[in-house]
Design a protein around this motif. Structure first.
Motif, PDB file in Angstrom:
ATOM      1  N   ALA A 175      27.034   8.984  68.581  1.00  0.00           N
ATOM      2  CA  ALA A 175      28.019   8.995  67.493  1.00  0.00           C
ATOM      3  C   ALA A 175      27.679   9.954  66.364  1.00  0.00           C
ATOM      4  O   ALA A 175      28.504  10.171  65.477  1.00  0.00           O
ATOM      5  N   GLY A 176      26.454  10.502  66.372  1.00  0.00           N
ATOM      6  CA  GLY A 176      26.046  11.387  65.294  1.00  0.00           C
ATOM      7  C   GLY A 176      25.316  10.625  64.199  1.00  0.00           C
ATOM      8  O   GLY A 176      25.453   9.412  64.068  1.00  0.00           O
ATOM      9  N   THR A 177      24.529  11.375  63.414  1.00  0.00           N
ATOM     10  CA  THR A 177      23.751  10.774  62.336  1.00  0.00           C
ATOM     11  C   THR A 177      24.450  10.993  61.003  1.00  0.00           C
ATOM     12  O   THR A 177      24.752  12.141  60.647  1.00  0.00           O
ATOM     13  N   ASP A 182      29.723   8.486  52.677  1.00  0.00           N
ATOM     14  CA  ASP A 182      31.094   8.487  53.189  1.00  0.00           C
ATOM     15  C   ASP A 182      31.150   8.615  54.706  1.00  0.00           C
ATOM     16  O   ASP A 182      32.131   8.186  55.336  1.00  0.00           O
ATOM     17  N   ASP A 183      30.110   9.178  55.304  1.00  0.00           N
ATOM     18  CA  ASP A 183      30.085   9.308  56.770  1.00  0.00           C
ATOM     19  C   ASP A 183      30.072   7.941  57.451  1.00  0.00           C
ATOM     20  O   ASP A 183      30.483   7.825  58.616  1.00  0.00           O
ATOM     21  N   LEU A 184      29.596   6.916  56.750  1.00  0.00           N
ATOM     22  CA  LEU A 184      29.524   5.575  57.342  1.00  0.00           C
ATOM     23  C   LEU A 184      30.909   5.032  57.689  1.00  0.00           C
ATOM     24  O   LEU A 184      31.043   4.173  58.564  1.00  0.00           O
ATOM     25  N   ARG A 185      31.940   5.516  57.001  1.00  0.00           N
ATOM     26  CA  ARG A 185      33.303   5.021  57.257  1.00  0.00           C
ATOM     27  C   ARG A 185      33.763   5.369  58.667  1.00  0.00           C
ATOM     28  O   ARG A 185      34.676   4.748  59.195  1.00  0.00           O
ATOM     29  N   ARG A 186      33.132   6.366  59.266  1.00  0.00           N
ATOM     30  CA  ARG A 186      33.531   6.791  60.616  1.00  0.00           C
ATOM     31  C   ARG A 186      32.640   6.186  61.698  1.00  0.00           C
ATOM     32  O   ARG A 186      32.776   6.536  62.873  1.00  0.00           O
ATOM     33  N   GLU A 212      32.603   0.405  52.439  1.00  0.00           N
ATOM     34  CA  GLU A 212      32.989  -0.714  53.286  1.00  0.00           C
ATOM     35  C   GLU A 212      32.391  -0.541  54.671  1.00  0.00           C
ATOM     36  O   GLU A 212      32.425   0.549  55.246  1.00  0.00           O
ATOM     37  N   ALA A 213      31.824  -1.610  55.193  1.00  0.00           N
ATOM     38  CA  ALA A 213      31.216  -1.570  56.530  1.00  0.00           C
ATOM     39  C   ALA A 213      32.230  -2.079  57.548  1.00  0.00           C
ATOM     40  O   ALA A 213      32.712  -3.210  57.444  1.00  0.00           O
ATOM     41  N   ARG A 214      32.541  -1.231  58.520  1.00  0.00           N
ATOM     42  CA  ARG A 214      33.530  -1.596  59.530  1.00  0.00           C
ATOM     43  C   ARG A 214      32.883  -1.589  60.907  1.00  0.00           C
ATOM     44  O   ARG A 214      32.120  -0.692  61.237  1.00  0.00           O
ATOM     45  N   GLY A 215      33.208  -2.593  61.698  1.00  0.00           N
ATOM     46  CA  GLY A 215      32.657  -2.652  63.043  1.00  0.00           C
ATOM     47  C   GLY A 215      33.307  -3.753  63.841  1.00  0.00           C
ATOM     48  O   GLY A 215      34.166  -4.481  63.343  1.00  0.00           O
TER      49      GLY A 215
END
Length: 302
Positions: A175-177, A182-186, A212-215
């Motif tokens: 998924a990439g580092t 803001d990269d955490l949103r993806r 926001e943490a999404r999963g």
């Protein structure tokens, strides 16, 4: 009636769950243990236990009496030790609670080492991922990860709990580092199901960024979040006391290491400073020595 023995019988019945188990532990017959319990109730003029065919349960009066009996027995044990009768060895039974993750990673080994120096102290570990009522659940000491103290309780800070964002190498290769918050949103995040909207509060150079943490996976226990991260499910926020070995073995990698997450105090929480049993005082001191210092022992290797 030997009232001190009656108090000891009552406490053992509560701790062990049955009159028979308490009688065995104290080396007396079941009938004698029952007589001591009845004598204590007669002396106090109140029923202490609800008796059914299946179990025993404390009455409201029994809840309050249990605390007093523990204090009285602790004072008696301390008096014997200080007088040199039977030696100064600490003896007694402690109920200790903590989160399962901290118990697995740090606390259980600490208790074992404590008992090596104090073999006369029995420890009942009650591991739950929630805040327990110390009186209702008959807890002598709670080790809590929190920056708040409940009103009416006493707390002693043992250490600081730092957390990091981390993920498996397989997930990051796929998924990439992330290079910025803001990269955490993806990304897919593994979250703690606390009842609140999951988010990460990241601080760098005094500036805080909330993401926001999404999963698709959440869990109410840190060990499950940890297992999901190792399996490659996504990015997780985990305490450093739980992930040291995985980071050293490159089974997990820290994400956004230049950003800090809010730390929590690791606190020893108990009911009162007065009339503390010797085993409880010794255990609190032991845990403070073991986990204390400017940097917690599990963070000194990082």
């Amino acid at each position: 009636m030997d009232r001190l023995t009656a108090m000891r019988v009552f406490v053992e019945i509560v701790d062990r769950g049955t009159v028979s188990a308490a009688a065995d532990a104290l080396g007396m017959s079941r009938a004698m243990a029952s007589r001591y319990l009845e004598g204590l109730e007669d002396w106090l003029g109140a029923r202490l236990l609800h008796r059914t065919t299946r179990r025993l349960a404390l009455t409201d009066k029994g809840q309050h009496t249990l605390v007093t009996c523990r204090e009285m027995l602790a004072l008696a044990n301390d008096a014997v030790a200080q007088a040199g009768q039977g030696g100064a060895e600490a003896r007694g039974r402690l109920r200790l609670t903590s989160s399962p993750s901290f118990a697995m990673a740090q606390l259980t080994a600490a208790v074992v080492d404590f008992q090596a120096s104090h073999p006369g102290v029995e420890v009942d570990l009650v591991m739950v991922d929630r805040t327990v009522d110390l009186v209702e659940d008959r807890i002598d000491l709670a080790v809590r990860l929190s920056n708040r103290i409940d009103p009416g309780l006493v707390a002693r800070r043992l250490a600081r709990c730092h957390s990091i964002l981390c993920a498996s190498p397989a997930y990051l290769e796929r998924a990439g580092t992330p290079r910025a918050p803001d990269d955490l949103r993806r990304h897919r995040c593994i979250t703690h199901s606390t009842g609140f909207a999951p988010e990460y509060r990241l601080t760098r150079d005094g500036e805080e960024t909330i993401v926001e943490a999404r999963g698709s996976i959440s869990a109410n226990e840190t060990a499950v979040v940890h297992a999901a991260a190792l399996a490659g499910a996504g990015i997780a926020m985990l305490p450093t006391f739980f992930v040291g070995d995985e980071l050293a073995q490159d089974r997990l990698r820290q994400v956004l290491p230049e950003y800090a997450l809010e730390p929590l105090d690791i606190q020893a929480v108990y009911l009162s400073r007065r009339h503390q049993p010797m085993p409880l005082r010794l255990l609190i001191e032991f845990l403070s020595d073991r986990f204390g210092g400017e940097v917690a022992p599990w963070d000194r290797r990082r």
